[in-house]
Design an enzyme around this catalytic site. Structure first.
Site, PDB file in Angstrom:
ATOM      1  N   GLU A 144       0.804  -1.234   0.000  1.00 30.10           N
ATOM      2  CA  GLU A 144       0.000   0.000   0.000  1.00 30.10           C
ATOM      3  C   GLU A 144       0.832   1.276   0.000  1.00 30.10           C
ATOM      4  OE1 GLU A 144      -2.664  -0.330   3.321  1.00 30.10           O
ATOM      5  OE2 GLU A 144      -4.060  -1.593   2.227  1.00 30.10           O
ATOM      6  N   GLU A 321      -6.835  -7.609  -0.280  1.00 31.77           N
ATOM      7  CA  GLU A 321      -7.318  -7.645   1.103  1.00 31.77           C
ATOM      8  C   GLU A 321      -8.788  -7.262   1.100  1.00 31.77           C
ATOM      9  OE1 GLU A 321      -4.935  -5.193   3.672  1.00 31.77           O
ATOM     10  OE2 GLU A 321      -3.048  -5.935   2.841  1.00 31.77           O
TER      11      GLU A 321
HETATM   12  C1  GAL Z   1      -4.381  -2.572   5.223  1.00 34.45           C
HETATM   13  C2  GAL Z   1      -2.975  -3.132   5.330  1.00 34.45           C
HETATM   14  C3  GAL Z   1      -2.915  -4.370   6.188  1.00 34.45           C
HETATM   15  C4  GAL Z   1      -3.694  -4.152   7.466  1.00 34.45           C
HETATM   16  C5  GAL Z   1      -5.106  -3.796   7.109  1.00 34.45           C
HETATM   17  C6  GAL Z   1      -6.002  -3.614   8.310  1.00 34.45           C
HETATM   18  O1  GAL Z   1      -4.367  -1.232   4.919  1.00 34.45           O
HETATM   19  O2  GAL Z   1      -2.439  -3.446   4.070  1.00 34.45           O
HETATM   20  O3  GAL Z   1      -1.574  -4.675   6.482  1.00 34.45           O
HETATM   21  O4  GAL Z   1      -3.087  -3.154   8.200  1.00 34.45           O
HETATM   22  O5  GAL Z   1      -5.095  -2.592   6.409  1.00 34.45           O
HETATM   23  O6  GAL Z   1      -7.291  -3.262   7.916  1.00 34.45           O
END
Ligand code: GAL
Length: 644
Positions: A144, A321
């Site tokens: 990110e 994610e």
């Molecule tokens: C994303 C990140 C992850 C984790 C997640 C939590 O932004 O890539 O590592 O922190 O958020 O929601």
């Protein structure tokens, strides 16, 4: 292309003894992919030059032998303390001139050459070791970019890099830099800001009042190039040692580097989708909508990014994610309505995702994200998200493949325009992202499926309607390609309003002659609570231009101003409209070019794939539609032979 599911796993967080059971449970749940490694630098290289790969070898082996495919992350978002001790000046510096600190993540400056070298080293070792490992089936570079406000850094390294970058932008006769050309392009005669040497140019922070917009825009472009270059260095190393595809996981509404530039070199795009996490402070939704969609997320925000990142990935993209339950980082962190995890996942597939991975496998009982749900609870019992993930895995059996859709409508998304609006919004709350998102929402309320195009696009032959709202700088060959296309084109507001250095061009914008005769002679921003009604339906909100034109007027305001004018296939819109106004205008354009529209019920959205039609209900209550009743947090899928 197959549709598949996955999860994000941190073997370094758990005793080895549970890895095999975790892997078996992932496979049993129907997951295909497991992403690992992206924050594990310290476990891989505890001190400089001392490597511990055994645990990672074993983790990959255990996961692979259970039938899972591994996405291996490069760990460069979390440099360990020893890297910082080696390069104390590698920290990014914020706009107030304060260095960020060690103790979380993303604490590095993209301009620091020593840090870039250190990254090359760890990535080379990982790529050599795992490049041909049969279980490693994809790579993720870093994590990110830009998240936690980490793109812009006002460090010494950035200042030196910026000065050299500027010299290359104004090379002069001998490639040594033409400082007078820079002074002229930026308008530095204003407030006696002329420079004598490139070395005199500081970063555009801590100035008494606002810095020159040209100066800030140049720094934004420099930063974007640094981020793309940082990524490219890792990509080249991985490509030397591995044949499998490489991605980066982009974020929601982080627009401060050019994703298209980065994406053009990568094999596929991916992004991290947190529908409830984003709702309050990234979407820009009204309080009523925040309440109505509190457990579902905004009905257009995920889809917008799915469509945008499909374009960034040149058609290939994933959700790397996906929120499986409450997150820990938003103003409020409610649990998703039952069914939403399944709905979000299917919505991603409907927009063409090849894979959706849930963040994360097991909730961590320690450290920053202990309040963040996983597919498993901290005691390893299944959490709600896992049941919905399993349901999708079973449903995939009857719809296993992604079939791409060719949309009739396209929007040009330009990261440079986003920077330009950010620097000069002209009114509180106005942003390029907000304008494009408003147009997108209005189109979706008309039941349309949408493609995004980069600002480099010149072939519009696949589209009946092309929009380029707010694209502050438009090269002449783009204007020409649009005018010569067969598509109905909608430009404005603020399209072609600046040259590449934030100067108002003359002839005045948008300068579309010999096509459409229109000149923006003045602009004003408006209080959001003082809309100007349009003579048809809807109103002007936020931003309005004065148009001088002899062309056909297709929209005007009740106070007698021209709002949109048209000639042949080119339409210029001189205002930011509310949803009713946008819908009305877009619908009449669609009708004129034979694109059929459907007025969607509130909170219901439609998406077509190559052979399916999906209707998603984002409401907390059931809705009657022309296809039948859709329960809350549910959807209808229909196969079709001929496109509706
Ligand atoms: C994303 C990140 C992850 C984790 C997640 C939590 O932004 O890539 O590592 O922190 O958020 O929601």
């Amino acid at each position: 292309m197959q549709r598949s599911l996955g999860t994000c796993y941190y073997p370094e967080h758990w005793p080895k003894e549970v890895w095999a059971d975790d892997a078996r449970r992932m496979a049993d749940a129907g997951l295909t992919w497991v992403r690992i490694g992206e924050f594990a630098w310290k476990r891989i290289e505890p001190s400089e030059g001392e490597f511990e790969f055994d645990w990672l070898d074993e983790a990959i082996d255990v996961l692979g032998k259970a039938g899972l495919k591994v996405v291996l992350g490069t760990p460069t978002a979390t440099p360990p303390k020893w890297v910082l001790d080696k390069y104390p000046d590698m920290l990014a510096v914020d706009i107030e001139g304060r260095p960020r600190r060690f103790g979380s993540r993303r604490h590095y400056c993209f301009s620091h050459q020593g840090y870039i070298e250190q990254c090359r080293d760890i990535v080379t070792r990982l790529a050599k070791r795992y490049g041909s490992n049969p279980y490693v089936q994809a790579w993720q570079i870093d994590n990110e970019y830009g998240c936690h406000d980490t793109s812009l850094s006002y460090s010494d390294a950035a200042r030196r890099g910026f000065q050299e970058w500027l010299r290359s932008q104004f090379p002069g006769h001998n490639n040594n830099g033409d400082i007078q050309a820079l002074n002229k392009a930026w308008g530095n005669v204003f407030w006696s800001m002329d420079y004598a040497y490139f070395e005199d140019i500081d970063l555009p922070n801590l100035t008494v009042t606002e810095p020159n917009p040209a100066h800030v825009l140049a720094f934004r472009h420099y930063t974007s190039d640094q981020i793309v270059g940082f990524n490219q260095a890792q990509l080249e190393i991985i490509k030397r040692h591995s044949q499998v595809p490489v991605t980066h996981n982009y974020m929601g509404r982080i627009t401060d580097f050019d994703h298209f530039k980065m994406g053009s070199e990568m094999d596929f795009a991916s992004w991290d989708s947190y529908p409830l996490g984003f709702l309050e402070d990234r979407v820009g939704a009204t309080i009523e909508d925040q309440k109505h969609y509190a457990r579902q997320g905004h009905p257009d925000f995920q889809a917008f990014h799915h469509d945008l990142y499909r374009a960034v990935g040149k058609g290939r993209w994933w959700v790397m994610e996906q929120q499986p339950g409450p997150v820990n980082w938003a103003p409020y962190n409610p649990a998703p309505l039952d069914g939403m995890v399944r709905l979000w996942t299917w919505e991603a597939f409907a927009h063409g995702a090849e894979a959706v991975c849930f963040f994360r496998w097991r909730q961590a009982p320690f450290a920053q994200e202990q309040m963040h749900a996983g597919l498993l609870r901290p005691d390893s019992v299944a959490a709600t998200g896992l049941k919905e993930a399993q349901q999708v895995a079973q449903e995939l059996a009857s719809a296993p493949t992604v079939s791409p859709n060719q949309a009739s409508v396209a929007i040009i998304f330009d990261y440079a325009a986003d920077a330009a609006w950010d620097i000069q919004p002209h009114g509180q709350g106005l942003s390029y992202f907000g304008l494009v998102f408003d147009c997108y929402c209005a189109l979706r309320k008309l039941g349309l499926s949408i493609d995004f195009l980069s600002a480099e696009s010149r072939d519009f032959s696949a589209y009946k309607l092309v929009l380029a709202p707010g694209m502050m700088h438009m090269p002449n060959d783009l204007k020409q390609a649009l005018a010569e296309s067969e598509s109905q084109v909608i430009l404005g507001p603020r399209s072609a309003a600046r040259d590449t250095h934030m100067t108002i061009p003359t002839p005045l914008p948008p300068d579309l002659l010999p096509g459409l005769d229109v000149k923006v002679t003045a602009v004003q921003s408006l209080r959001p609570d003082l809309p100007t009604p349009l003579s048809k339906v809807g109103a002007i909100i936020g931003y309005q231009e004065s148009l001088e034109s002899n062309a056909e007027v297709v929209l005007s305001s009740t106070d007698g101003h021209k709002v949109a004018v048209k000639h042949s296939n080119m339409l210029y819109l001189g205002a930011w409209l509310d949803q009713l106004g946008f819908m009305n205008l877009f619908e009449s354009c669609c009708t004129a070019v034979g694109v059929s529209t459907v007025h969607m019920p509130e909170g219901v959205r439609r998406r077509l794939t190559g052979h399916e039609e999906f209707w998603f209900n984002y409401n907390p209550q059931a809705i009657e539609t022309i296809l039948g009743k859709i329960n809350p947090a549910d959807f209808i899928k229909k196969e079709f032979l001929e496109k509706p």
